[in-house]
Design an enzyme around this catalytic site. Structure first.
Site, mmCIF file in Angstrom:
data_model
loop_
_atom_site.group_PDB
_atom_site.id
_atom_site.type_symbol
_atom_site.label_atom_id
_atom_site.label_comp_id
_atom_site.label_asym_id
_atom_site.label_seq_id
_atom_site.Cartn_x
_atom_site.Cartn_y
_atom_site.Cartn_z
ATOM 1 N N GLN A 102 0.830 -1.203 0.000
ATOM 2 C CA GLN A 102 0.000 0.000 0.000
ATOM 3 C C GLN A 102 0.863 1.252 0.000
ATOM 4 O O GLN A 102 2.088 1.191 0.166
ATOM 5 C CB GLN A 102 -0.909 0.003 1.225
ATOM 6 C CG GLN A 102 -0.153 -0.097 2.546
ATOM 7 C CD GLN A 102 -1.074 -0.364 3.727
ATOM 8 O OE1 GLN A 102 -1.150 0.470 4.631
ATOM 9 N NE2 GLN A 102 -1.745 -1.513 3.740
ATOM 10 N N HIS A 104 0.337 5.603 1.256
ATOM 11 C CA HIS A 104 -0.487 6.701 1.742
ATOM 12 C C HIS A 104 -0.045 7.966 1.017
ATOM 13 O O HIS A 104 1.146 8.133 0.721
ATOM 14 C CB HIS A 104 -0.322 6.890 3.246
ATOM 15 C CG HIS A 104 -0.473 5.622 4.030
ATOM 16 N ND1 HIS A 104 -1.646 4.908 4.081
ATOM 17 C CD2 HIS A 104 0.422 4.929 4.781
ATOM 18 C CE1 HIS A 104 -1.473 3.844 4.836
ATOM 19 N NE2 HIS A 104 -0.231 3.830 5.273
ATOM 20 N N GLU A 120 4.272 8.357 8.511
ATOM 21 C CA GLU A 120 4.193 7.568 9.733
ATOM 22 C C GLU A 120 5.575 7.102 10.177
ATOM 23 O O GLU A 120 6.529 7.115 9.397
ATOM 24 C CB GLU A 120 3.275 6.362 9.527
ATOM 25 C CG GLU A 120 3.718 5.447 8.392
ATOM 26 C CD GLU A 120 2.598 4.508 7.954
ATOM 27 O OE1 GLU A 120 2.501 3.414 8.520
ATOM 28 O OE2 GLU A 120 1.850 4.876 7.033
ATOM 29 N N HIS A 178 4.802 0.393 0.786
ATOM 30 C CA HIS A 178 5.258 -0.389 1.929
ATOM 31 C C HIS A 178 4.261 -1.491 2.259
ATOM 32 O O HIS A 178 3.128 -1.507 1.761
ATOM 33 C CB HIS A 178 5.446 0.512 3.159
ATOM 34 C CG HIS A 178 4.184 1.169 3.629
ATOM 35 N ND1 HIS A 178 3.714 2.339 3.079
ATOM 36 C CD2 HIS A 178 3.277 0.818 4.577
ATOM 37 C CE1 HIS A 178 2.594 2.691 3.671
ATOM 38 N NE2 HIS A 178 2.292 1.769 4.589
ATOM 39 N N ARG A 198 -4.469 0.834 -1.620
ATOM 40 C CA ARG A 198 -3.995 -0.545 -1.696
ATOM 41 C C ARG A 198 -3.595 -0.873 -3.131
ATOM 42 O O ARG A 198 -4.371 -0.684 -4.062
ATOM 43 C CB ARG A 198 -5.110 -1.483 -1.205
ATOM 44 C CG ARG A 198 -4.697 -2.900 -0.954
ATOM 45 C CD ARG A 198 -5.864 -3.749 -0.451
ATOM 46 N NE ARG A 198 -6.388 -3.295 0.814
ATOM 47 C CZ ARG A 198 -7.638 -2.918 1.019
ATOM 48 N NH1 ARG A 198 -8.506 -2.925 0.034
ATOM 49 N NH2 ARG A 198 -8.033 -2.525 2.210
#
Length: 218
Positions: A102, A104, A120, A178, A198
């Site tokens: 996936q 982000h 993150e 990742h 995804r």
């Protein structure tokens, strides 16, 4: 700062999230015997000001108040800024199975395609023997080669596979492809976001037998 914030530290009730890759014993791992009954405990949102999971204060003068309400009333006292919402989301992830491949969005991707930007950071609370994560692409991977691998189901061969151990720390900026491997329990500190695009899900299906949705355009 008003008296309620001076009286005691703010603590919040965790918000559990279920997913097909989650484990069954995250509350026990965290020493929490009174968790809600779920089939799988994929994530525990420890601190969140988000529509998909809202932190509720559980002790002291603010007990029963949502983090959103506290931000509206005392945002500067909580964060030192005039942010409209608490800017971070802190969660614990229990990956009994590997997560999807996936990405982000970063700030630019969120502007162009919608959703919420998400950078993150992962701290490995526990890692089973042989556990790994995938983070970033192998050198020289082109968009055309990546698209072909998506069709062929061979995306993993183009990713950087990294063995992990308890205590490791990894930084995953928005826009970096990742995946988290099985056997990882991770403390994640991230931007306030729940947007996941995804790319590949190891040919898994949802509980009803249908393929899980992908977000290849984004």
């Amino acid at each position: 700062m008003t008296a309620p914030f001076q009286a005691a530290p703010l603590t919040f009730t965790p918000v559990y999230q279920s997913a097909l890759w989650g484990g069954r014993d995250l509350p026990a791992f965290l020493g929490r015997p009174h968790a809600p009954r779920l089939d799988r405990y994929a994530e525990s949102w420890e601190l969140a000001d988000h529509p998909d999971g809202m932190s509720i204060a559980d002790t002291g003068p603010c007990a029963g108040r949502s983090l959103r309400d506290l931000m509206r009333e005392q945002g500067r006292a909580l964060t030192g800024s005039d942010a409209a919402a608490f800017p971070l989301l802190v969660k614990i992830i229990d990956a009994a199975d590997r997560l999807s491949v996936q990405v982000h969005p970063d700030d630019d991707g969120a502007r162009r395609h919608g959703g919420e930007a998400k950078t993150e950071c992962w701290f490995l609370l526990d890692a089973a023997p042989g556990a790994c994560v995938w983070a970033g692409l192998q050198p020289g991977v082109t968009p055309e080669r990546f698209a072909a691998a998506l069709k062929a189901g061979t995306v993993a061969s183009l990713l950087q596979r990294m063995p992990v151990s308890t205590g490791d720390l990894l930084f995953i900026p928005g826009g970096r492809v990742h995946a988290i491997g099985a056997g990882c329990r991770i403390l994640e500190v991230q931007q306030r976001s729940n947007t996941t695009w995804r790319l590949f899900d190891w040919n898994r299906t949802s509980p009803d037998g249908t393929p899980r949705p992908l977000h290849l355009k984004e």
